[in-house]
Motif scaffolding. Structure first.
Motif, PDB file in Angstrom:
ATOM      1  N   SER A 183       0.810  -1.222   0.000  1.00  0.00           N
ATOM      2  CA  SER A 183       0.000   0.000   0.000  1.00  0.00           C
ATOM      3  C   SER A 183       0.841   1.269   0.000  1.00  0.00           C
ATOM      4  N   SER A 184       2.076   1.209   0.539  1.00  0.00           N
ATOM      5  CA  SER A 184       2.893   2.428   0.604  1.00  0.00           C
ATOM      6  C   SER A 184       3.846   2.584  -0.571  1.00  0.00           C
ATOM      7  N   THR A 185       4.156   1.483  -1.280  1.00  0.00           N
ATOM      8  CA  THR A 185       5.079   1.566  -2.416  1.00  0.00           C
ATOM      9  C   THR A 185       4.373   1.484  -3.759  1.00  0.00           C
ATOM     10  N   GLY A 186       3.240   0.768  -3.821  1.00  0.00           N
ATOM     11  CA  GLY A 186       2.547   0.572  -5.101  1.00  0.00           C
ATOM     12  C   GLY A 186       3.296  -0.371  -6.025  1.00  0.00           C
ATOM     13  N   MET A 187       4.183  -1.182  -5.493  1.00  0.00           N
ATOM     14  CA  MET A 187       4.954  -2.102  -6.326  1.00  0.00           C
ATOM     15  C   MET A 187       4.071  -3.212  -6.882  1.00  0.00           C
ATOM     16  N   ARG A 188       4.526  -3.823  -7.964  1.00  0.00           N
ATOM     17  CA  ARG A 188       3.824  -4.961  -8.562  1.00  0.00           C
ATOM     18  C   ARG A 188       4.040  -6.194  -7.681  1.00  0.00           C
ATOM     19  N   VAL A 189       3.096  -7.127  -7.736  1.00  0.00           N
ATOM     20  CA  VAL A 189       3.246  -8.341  -6.941  1.00  0.00           C
ATOM     21  C   VAL A 189       4.452  -9.158  -7.409  1.00  0.00           C
ATOM     22  N   GLY A 190       4.744  -9.116  -8.726  1.00  0.00           N
ATOM     23  CA  GLY A 190       5.928  -9.813  -9.239  1.00  0.00           C
ATOM     24  C   GLY A 190       7.210  -9.230  -8.681  1.00  0.00           C
ATOM     25  N   GLU A 191       7.205  -7.920  -8.423  1.00  0.00           N
ATOM     26  CA  GLU A 191       8.366  -7.267  -7.824  1.00  0.00           C
ATOM     27  C   GLU A 191       8.480  -7.625  -6.353  1.00  0.00           C
ATOM     28  N   VAL A 209      13.671  -2.695  -6.407  1.00  0.00           N
ATOM     29  CA  VAL A 209      12.849  -3.752  -7.008  1.00  0.00           C
ATOM     30  C   VAL A 209      13.244  -3.913  -8.469  1.00  0.00           C
ATOM     31  N   PHE A 210      12.947  -5.093  -8.996  1.00  0.00           N
ATOM     32  CA  PHE A 210      13.216  -5.377 -10.405  1.00  0.00           C
ATOM     33  C   PHE A 210      11.877  -5.548 -11.104  1.00  0.00           C
ATOM     34  N   GLY A 211      11.558  -4.581 -11.964  1.00  0.00           N
ATOM     35  CA  GLY A 211      10.266  -4.573 -12.631  1.00  0.00           C
ATOM     36  C   GLY A 211      10.265  -5.345 -13.933  1.00  0.00           C
ATOM     37  N   LYS A 212       9.331  -4.990 -14.818  1.00  0.00           N
ATOM     38  CA  LYS A 212       9.208  -5.666 -16.105  1.00  0.00           C
ATOM     39  C   LYS A 212      10.487  -5.471 -16.911  1.00  0.00           C
ATOM     40  N   GLY A 213      10.910  -6.545 -17.573  1.00  0.00           N
ATOM     41  CA  GLY A 213      12.139  -6.477 -18.350  1.00  0.00           C
ATOM     42  C   GLY A 213      13.374  -6.382 -17.471  1.00  0.00           C
ATOM     43  N   ASN A 214      13.233  -6.798 -16.187  1.00  0.00           N
ATOM     44  CA  ASN A 214      14.339  -6.745 -15.221  1.00  0.00           C
ATOM     45  C   ASN A 214      14.914  -5.336 -15.054  1.00  0.00           C
ATOM     46  N   LYS A 215      14.051  -4.332 -15.195  1.00  0.00           N
ATOM     47  CA  LYS A 215      14.495  -2.955 -14.991  1.00  0.00           C
ATOM     48  C   LYS A 215      14.496  -2.642 -13.495  1.00  0.00           C
ATOM     49  N   GLU A 216      15.604  -2.119 -13.038  1.00  0.00           N
ATOM     50  CA  GLU A 216      15.763  -1.837 -11.616  1.00  0.00           C
ATOM     51  C   GLU A 216      15.286  -0.421 -11.291  1.00  0.00           C
ATOM     52  N   ARG A 217      14.580  -0.276 -10.153  1.00  0.00           N
ATOM     53  CA  ARG A 217      14.199   1.058  -9.704  1.00  0.00           C
ATOM     54  C   ARG A 217      14.036   1.046  -8.187  1.00  0.00           C
ATOM     55  N   GLU A 218      14.041   2.248  -7.606  1.00  0.00           N
ATOM     56  CA  GLU A 218      13.843   2.403  -6.173  1.00  0.00           C
ATOM     57  C   GLU A 218      12.398   2.767  -5.886  1.00  0.00           C
ATOM     58  N   VAL A 219      11.857   2.183  -4.824  1.00  0.00           N
ATOM     59  CA  VAL A 219      10.534   2.568  -4.343  1.00  0.00           C
ATOM     60  C   VAL A 219      10.672   2.913  -2.860  1.00  0.00           C
ATOM     61  N   GLU A 296       4.197  12.901 -13.808  1.00  0.00           N
ATOM     62  CA  GLU A 296       5.499  12.366 -14.214  1.00  0.00           C
ATOM     63  C   GLU A 296       6.183  11.645 -13.054  1.00  0.00           C
ATOM     64  N   GLN A 297       5.984  12.167 -11.835  1.00  0.00           N
ATOM     65  CA  GLN A 297       6.591  11.526 -10.668  1.00  0.00           C
ATOM     66  C   GLN A 297       5.865  10.228 -10.310  1.00  0.00           C
ATOM     67  N   VAL A 298       4.543  10.231 -10.495  1.00  0.00           N
ATOM     68  CA  VAL A 298       3.773   8.997 -10.276  1.00  0.00           C
ATOM     69  C   VAL A 298       4.219   7.928 -11.271  1.00  0.00           C
ATOM     70  N   GLN A 299       4.431   8.364 -12.512  1.00  0.00           N
ATOM     71  CA  GLN A 299       4.917   7.444 -13.555  1.00  0.00           C
ATOM     72  C   GLN A 299       6.232   6.809 -13.131  1.00  0.00           C
ATOM     73  N   ARG A 300       7.165   7.629 -12.625  1.00  0.00           N
ATOM     74  CA  ARG A 300       8.465   7.127 -12.191  1.00  0.00           C
ATOM     75  C   ARG A 300       8.315   6.193 -10.992  1.00  0.00           C
ATOM     76  N   LEU A 301       7.443   6.552 -10.079  1.00  0.00           N
ATOM     77  CA  LEU A 301       7.213   5.753  -8.877  1.00  0.00           C
ATOM     78  C   LEU A 301       6.705   4.357  -9.215  1.00  0.00           C
ATOM     79  N   LEU A 302       5.794   4.297 -10.196  1.00  0.00           N
ATOM     80  CA  LEU A 302       5.195   3.016 -10.567  1.00  0.00           C
ATOM     81  C   LEU A 302       6.029   2.239 -11.579  1.00  0.00           C
TER      82      LEU A 302
END
Length: 330
Positions: A183-191, A209-219, A296-302
């Motif tokens: 609820s606080s990060t909005g990360m995907r369940v796969g992440e 976390v490692f998102g789609k396509g193994n792209k790394e980002r901070e949440v 744009e920041q929400v986009q980056r966050l998700l």
């Protein structure tokens, strides 16, 4: 292959020659064929199937290089292969009508939703656009098939009260920590299920976390999630590096389905309908935009590549739209 050919000849002349003559013919054929390699000529259908398959594999290889996940690549493959089964043509000869009729038949016979049909259209568009880019075809036949208009439904989100009730319905520390992190990060369940303990930075209240396509980002997570994560991790006595593990020994890493089943169960206990991991993600996006976070920041966050995707997730609160109208337009 030679033996099969000789046997076919024997069967063909069986009604005209005696057994002795057939045996002699087989002997002569066998001697004459020494030093030669015999191959069966492909039928037109077999050639079409082989060539289509080769082009599909080349396309899938390109998608893997682009960073598509195995799940996405498999979805591309199964969808295009079904098209091949129903439209028995070489892909270079397929027309707009072939693909349009296939989509229409699927929608009629299988009662598929508009969203599913448009997903198929996008997959075919990607495949044939790649064929065009690689000069296998002069022009993609999907270009003239427009985006399917889908019903714009306002999807439900979890309110602050819902999330509090879900927390109160948890018995295990793990489940509280899991709900707080989602609820606080909005990360995907796969992440979520890929995360390890070492990915958590409690000092900065952030994690990798490692998102789609193994792209790394901070949440980033809030203070409540930090407290419950620490409590959960301190309560564990296993050596599994995974952040979330099963409650029973041997404490294996939680899977996506494991998280989904658990959240549904907690939702039933709390008497809240349709509780699933993605609902937390959509709720965070809605709340962020509702409170004024730049899109744009929400986009980056998700972790969205396209901002259009972010806009689909976020449903702005209608009450705030009403207040904004009064503030700016009246």
């Amino acid at each position: 292959m030679k033996e099969q050919f000789i046997k076919s000849v024997e069967e063909a002349v069986g009604g005209f020659l005696s057994q002795g003559q057939i045996a002699k013919l087989s002997e002569v054929l066998s001697e004459c064929m020494q030093g030669y390699e015999l191959t069966r000529k492909e039928t037109s259908d077999e050639k079409c199937k082989r060539e289509n398959g080769e082009l599909l594999q080349a396309f899938l290889a390109a998608k893997k290089i682009e960073g598509c996940s195995e799940k996405t690549v498999h979805y591309y493959q199964s969808s295009v292969e079904k098209l091949f089964v129903n439209v028995v043509k070489n892909v270079t000869d397929m027309t707009t009508n072939d693909i349009r009729n296939y989509l229409a038949e699927n929608q009629r016979l299988k009662n598929l939703s508009k969203v599913t049909i448009d997903n198929l259209r996008r997959i075919f568009s990607s495949f044939f656009a790649w064929l065009e880019d690689e000069d296998y075809i002069p022009k993609s036949p999907v270009r003239r098939i427009h985006k399917v208009r889908t019903d714009s439904l306002v999807k439900e989100v979890l309110t602050d009260e819902n999330i509090e009730i879900l927390r109160d319905s948890c018995i295990e520390l793990r489940d509280v920590a899991m709900i707080d992190l989602l609820s606080s990060t909005g990360m995907r369940v796969g992440e979520l299920v890929k995360m390890n303990r070492d990915d958590i930075d409690f000092q900065e209240r952030q994690c990798v976390v490692f998102g789609k396509g193994n792209k790394e980002r901070e949440v980033y997570f809030n203070a409540r999630a930090k407290i419950h994560l620490k409590k959960y991790l301190n309560s564990r006595n296993d050596d599994n590096p995974a952040l979330f593990v099963s409650l029973k020994s041997p404490h294996r890493r939680l899977t996506i389905s494991g998280v989904e089943v658990r959240l549904r169960k907690i939702g039933r206990i709390a008497n809240i309908a349709k509780v699933h991991p993605h609902k937390f993600r959509r709720s965070l996006a809605t709340m962020a935009i509702d409170k004024g976070m730049p899109i744009e920041q929400v986009q980056r966050l998700l972790g969205h590549v396209k901002i259009d995707t972010t806009l689909r997730y976020a449903m702005v609160n209608q009450t705030n739209v009403k207040m904004a109208h009064r503030k700016y337009l009246t």
